[in-house]
Enzyme design. Sequence first.
Site, mmCIF file in Angstrom:
data_model
loop_
_atom_site.group_PDB
_atom_site.id
_atom_site.type_symbol
_atom_site.label_atom_id
_atom_site.label_comp_id
_atom_site.label_asym_id
_atom_site.label_seq_id
_atom_site.Cartn_x
_atom_site.Cartn_y
_atom_site.Cartn_z
ATOM 1 N N SER A 169 34.370 33.750 39.861
ATOM 2 C CA SER A 169 33.793 34.143 40.853
ATOM 3 C C SER A 169 32.604 32.971 41.242
ATOM 4 O O SER A 169 32.042 33.284 42.441
ATOM 5 C CB SER A 169 33.113 35.575 41.069
ATOM 6 N N HIS A 190 40.985 35.191 43.676
ATOM 7 C CA HIS A 190 39.628 36.173 43.269
ATOM 8 C C HIS A 190 40.094 37.538 43.713
ATOM 9 O O HIS A 190 40.078 37.697 45.112
ATOM 10 C CB HIS A 190 38.402 35.391 44.016
ATOM 11 N N GLU A 202 41.251 36.425 47.480
ATOM 12 C CA GLU A 202 40.980 35.127 48.062
ATOM 13 C C GLU A 202 41.660 34.037 47.199
ATOM 14 O O GLU A 202 41.338 34.062 46.058
ATOM 15 C CB GLU A 202 39.380 34.654 47.952
ATOM 16 N N ASN A 240 31.362 36.030 48.686
ATOM 17 C CA ASN A 240 30.286 35.799 47.645
ATOM 18 C C ASN A 240 29.160 34.912 48.583
ATOM 19 O O ASN A 240 28.023 34.907 48.340
ATOM 20 C CB ASN A 240 30.537 35.333 46.341
#
Length: 341
Positions: A169, A190, A202, A240
């Site tokens: 991440s 992800h 992702e 994120n």
Amino acid sequence: CNHFFGLAVYITLGKMAFRPVNALPSLARRHYSTKPQPPIAVAWFTKVGVLGAGLMGHGIAQTAAMYGFNVTMVDVKQEYLDNAMKSMTNMYKQVFAFQVKKGKMKPAAAEKTLKDSLSRITMTTDLNAVKDCEIVIESVVENMDIKRSLYDQLDKILDKETILGTNTSSFSITELGQMSRRPDRFAGVHFFNPVMVLPLVEVIKTPQTTDRTFNAFARLAKMMMKKGVKCQDTPGFIVNRLLVPYLSQACLMADRGDATFRDIDKAMRLGAGMPQGPHQLADFVGLDTCHAILSGWIQKYPQEKIFIMPKSLEEKVKLGQFGRKNGQGFYKWANDKPLDL
């Protein structure tokens, strides 16, 4: 990284139709094959390897197994694997009990699905066990030295055609791809925690990642009943990159004394419709995780002014107060719930 943004039970038990991904034809030249390079087949018979039996690793493994994949999960200690099996069994029971309660499954079907799913997961401490896997997903601790050592070993074990994905991440997918010595067969994959519940994946494509590799991971996500989004290799990818600065800005606001962290959380819940305020969410994700992501970004991307370390976050981590995972962060926690909200 742990996420709890808009949590909703989103499990649909069913079969996915398999349609091969079209491949672009190769250029025909004399002395070269005129056959197009076939797509990487991703179907129930695909062998999937998962490296790391932690929260994300075993979440990926159990979700893949539930949708028919045979999974080999590897970690360095049997203790970690045993803990993962307990966690997977409990999560399966919770999900299937919910399905039964909603009338979407009969009790007998839930029991059989539980048994069948667990039977598809093989656990071992022997890394050589992933030798025959067509797809391998790395989900080990976010430590570059550990990943480098692991990739060095995998380079000697995996077939040259095996594609490798990482659930990182925070690290650069391009850098990890180079480290793997198979950058064309490498991508970011992800998932979000809890993997069985949150539908997003992702899929991160680097300049070296082939369409063939990307399409295979996108197909895998779809067959695991996930919604995939494509992203280039940017810090934090999509979620994120937006979420962590939001959390840090909330902490900075409290640090300046503009408002208390409780009022900030209340304002975002009631005024912006957020299911959790930013401090509660940071606690749930893990303050140590947020700190590690921000520290890495600040060091690697000093030109990005939005990457700032809040004093309150720094102090919490120094005190060992990581949030939900150990019971104390901005809030006190018990049974995954804040006690003093």
